[in-house]
Design an enzyme around this catalytic site. Structure first.
Site, PDB file in Angstrom:
ATOM      1  N   SER A 126      34.423  40.903  31.485  1.00  0.00           N
ATOM      2  CA  SER A 126      35.498  41.854  31.794  1.00  0.00           C
ATOM      3  C   SER A 126      35.183  43.174  31.091  1.00  0.00           C
ATOM      4  CB  SER A 126      36.815  41.284  31.233  1.00  0.00           C
ATOM      5  OG  SER A 126      37.850  42.234  31.284  1.00  0.00           O
ATOM      6  N   TYR A 128      41.926  37.632  24.271  1.00  0.00           N
ATOM      7  CA  TYR A 128      41.241  37.713  25.576  1.00  0.00           C
ATOM      8  C   TYR A 128      39.914  38.465  25.420  1.00  0.00           C
ATOM      9  CZ  TYR A 128      40.413  38.795  30.526  1.00  0.00           C
ATOM     10  OH  TYR A 128      39.858  38.923  31.784  1.00  0.00           O
TER      11      TYR A 128
HETATM   12  N1  LIG Z   1      41.475  40.413  38.004  1.00  0.00           N
HETATM   13  C1  LIG Z   1      40.990  41.204  37.056  1.00  0.00           C
HETATM   14  O1  LIG Z   1      41.452  42.337  36.884  1.00  0.00           O
HETATM   15  C2  LIG Z   1      39.867  40.729  36.194  1.00  0.00           C
HETATM   16  C3  LIG Z   1      39.198  41.682  35.412  1.00  0.00           C
HETATM   17  C4  LIG Z   1      38.176  41.247  34.582  1.00  0.00           C
HETATM   18  C5  LIG Z   1      37.823  39.922  34.527  1.00  0.00           C
HETATM   19  N2  LIG Z   1      38.497  39.014  35.288  1.00  0.00           N
HETATM   20  C6  LIG Z   1      38.110  37.612  35.193  1.00  0.00           C
HETATM   21  O2  LIG Z   1      37.902  37.090  36.474  1.00  0.00           O
HETATM   22  C7  LIG Z   1      38.036  35.681  36.454  1.00  0.00           C
HETATM   23  C8  LIG Z   1      38.866  35.234  37.652  1.00  0.00           C
HETATM   24  O3  LIG Z   1      40.174  35.723  37.529  1.00  0.00           O
HETATM   25  P1  LIG Z   1      41.017  36.311  38.750  1.00  0.00           P
HETATM   26  O4  LIG Z   1      41.251  37.743  38.475  1.00  0.00           O
HETATM   27  O5  LIG Z   1      40.432  35.902  40.024  1.00  0.00           O
HETATM   28  O6  LIG Z   1      42.430  35.582  38.482  1.00  0.00           O
HETATM   29  P2  LIG Z   1      43.215  34.450  39.301  1.00  0.00           P
HETATM   30  O7  LIG Z   1      43.489  34.907  40.678  1.00  0.00           O
HETATM   31  O8  LIG Z   1      44.371  34.093  38.422  1.00  0.00           O
HETATM   32  O9  LIG Z   1      42.184  33.252  39.349  1.00  0.00           O
HETATM   33  C9  LIG Z   1      41.897  32.468  38.217  1.00  0.00           C
HETATM   34  C10 LIG Z   1      41.165  31.243  38.689  1.00  0.00           C
HETATM   35  O10 LIG Z   1      40.811  30.470  37.536  1.00  0.00           O
HETATM   36  C11 LIG Z   1      41.156  29.129  37.811  1.00  0.00           C
HETATM   37  N3  LIG Z   1      41.444  28.398  36.582  1.00  0.00           N
HETATM   38  C12 LIG Z   1      42.280  28.746  35.577  1.00  0.00           C
HETATM   39  N4  LIG Z   1      42.292  27.774  34.649  1.00  0.00           N
HETATM   40  C13 LIG Z   1      41.452  26.799  35.083  1.00  0.00           C
HETATM   41  C14 LIG Z   1      41.053  25.536  34.581  1.00  0.00           C
HETATM   42  N5  LIG Z   1      41.512  25.048  33.415  1.00  0.00           N
HETATM   43  N6  LIG Z   1      40.163  24.806  35.291  1.00  0.00           N
HETATM   44  C15 LIG Z   1      39.686  25.263  36.468  1.00  0.00           C
HETATM   45  N7  LIG Z   1      40.028  26.449  36.993  1.00  0.00           N
HETATM   46  C16 LIG Z   1      40.904  27.204  36.312  1.00  0.00           C
HETATM   47  C17 LIG Z   1      42.352  29.193  38.726  1.00  0.00           C
HETATM   48  O11 LIG Z   1      42.420  28.023  39.530  1.00  0.00           O
HETATM   49  P3  LIG Z   1      43.504  26.843  39.353  1.00  0.00           P
HETATM   50  O12 LIG Z   1      44.747  27.438  38.779  1.00  0.00           O
HETATM   51  O13 LIG Z   1      43.666  26.321  40.760  1.00  0.00           O
HETATM   52  O14 LIG Z   1      42.819  25.856  38.466  1.00  0.00           O
HETATM   53  C18 LIG Z   1      41.999  30.377  39.612  1.00  0.00           C
HETATM   54  O15 LIG Z   1      41.204  29.963  40.693  1.00  0.00           O
HETATM   55  C19 LIG Z   1      38.651  35.346  35.094  1.00  0.00           C
HETATM   56  O16 LIG Z   1      37.638  34.868  34.236  1.00  0.00           O
HETATM   57  C20 LIG Z   1      39.162  36.688  34.598  1.00  0.00           C
HETATM   58  O17 LIG Z   1      39.218  36.760  33.198  1.00  0.00           O
HETATM   59  C21 LIG Z   1      39.501  39.387  36.134  1.00  0.00           C
END
Ligand SMILES: NC(=O)c1ccc[n+]([C@@H]2O[C@H](COP(=O)([O-])OP(=O)(O)OC[C@H]3O[C@@H](n4cnc5c(N)ncnc54)[C@H](OP(=O)(O)O)[C@@H]3O)[C@@H](O)[C@H]2O)c1
Length: 247
Positions: free
Chosen positions: A142, A155
């Site tokens: 991130s 985080y």
């Molecule tokens: N969106 C942003 O602005 C942003 C920016 C920088 C980095 N990121 C990173 O991108 C990644 C994906 O996040 P996102 O933005 O796509 O958010 P999201 O829509 O909330 O997706 C998070 C995903 O992680 C899965 N997850 C959470 N806990 C889990 C567990 N214990 N076991 C297996 N799967 C798990 C969730 O699936 P289930 O709940 O179905 O398990 C979901 O598919 C994360 O690492 C986040 O830190 C996001």
């Protein structure tokens, strides 16, 4: 030339956001995608949809805090398709709050998912990639893996850890022809703000995302860029933000 077509790609956190968008894009470009997340119905319906469109997709329920389940996810992919070309360690959560609120459960959850989940993904896929003498890890960090702000301390610590782990991995896997990419996105419109457990902080983050966040497709395109390089080209770091994002 290394291309996405016919690669077997395992994606954690494929039930929404960045993981789902990446599964859609890579599947449309001919990759076989193995979708991991806890919400079985969501990954099963995505797999059904991608298969209906002519792709190859499989859903495997996984909690990335359970190493045996992450191993089963990767083993299932290899059993079904004969190999694993790409492991995308993407699952994560972002329950921001200042340390003084003492949200120990949130801290533990972030450490377990954002750091240990990535390590378990590496542990599960690495032996296969070493054996194949090829493979590609994509670990999701991130902007918070580069900067810390008040309220994002734990985080940011987990996302700094992902970058350190990726760089150590990069150096260690040289003998095995394995590529390593860490991708650090800025604000992307996903369900991530829903993981914030403090109502006032969640409201602030939702406002911020409503103003600045860019589509999850932007992340999927970054993944595709790294995967599409010739085999001898290893894209190690990608940092990108919405054009309007200051921090
Ligand atoms: N969106 C942003 O602005 C942003 C920016 C920088 C980095 N990121 C990173 O991108 C990644 C994906 O996040 P996102 O933005 O796509 O958010 P999201 O829509 O909330 O997706 C998070 C995903 O992680 C899965 N997850 C959470 N806990 C889990 C567990 N214990 N076991 C297996 N799967 C798990 C969730 O699936 P289930 O709940 O179905 O398990 C979901 O598919 C994360 O690492 C986040 O830190 C996001």
């Amino acid at each position: 030339m290394s291309t996405i077509q016919n690669k077997t790609v395992v994606i954690t956190g494929a039930s929404s956001g960045l993981g789902e968008a990446t599964a859609r894009l890579l599947s449309s470009q001919g990759a076989t995608v193995v979708l991991g997340a806890r919400r079985t119905e969501r990954i099963e319906s995505l797999a059904t949809e991608l298969n209906r469109k002519g792709g190859r997709a499989l859903a495997v329920t996984v909690d990335v805090t359970r190493p045996e389940q992450v191993q089963a996810l990767v083993d299932t992919a290899v059993k079904a398709y004969g190999r694993i070309d790409v492991m995308i360690n993407n699952a994560g959560l972002m329950p921001h709050s200042p340390l003084e609120r003492r949200k120990l459960d949130d801290w533990n959850q972030m450490i377990d998912v954002n750091i240990k989940g990535v390590l378990y993904g590496i542990a599960a896929a690495l032996p296969y990639m070493q054996e194949q003498k090829s493979g590609h890890f994509i670990n999701v960090s991130s902007v918070a893996g580069h900067k810390v702000r008040p309220g994002s301390t734990v985080y940011a610590a987990t996302k700094h850890a992902v970058r350190v782990i990726s760089e150590g991995l990069r150096q260690e896997v040289k003998p095995y022809n394995i590529r390593t990419t860490v991708i650090s996105p800025g604000a992307i419109a996903t369900n991530l703000p829903d993981s914030v457990t403090e109502a006032d902080i969640a409201a602030g983050i939702r406002d911020y995302y409503a103003k600045f966040a860019i589509p999850a497709e932007s992340f999927a395109q970054a993944v595709a860029y790294a995967l599409n390089q010739p085999e001898e080209v290893d894209i190690n770091e990608i940092l990108f933000r919405p054009t309007a994002q200051e921090l």
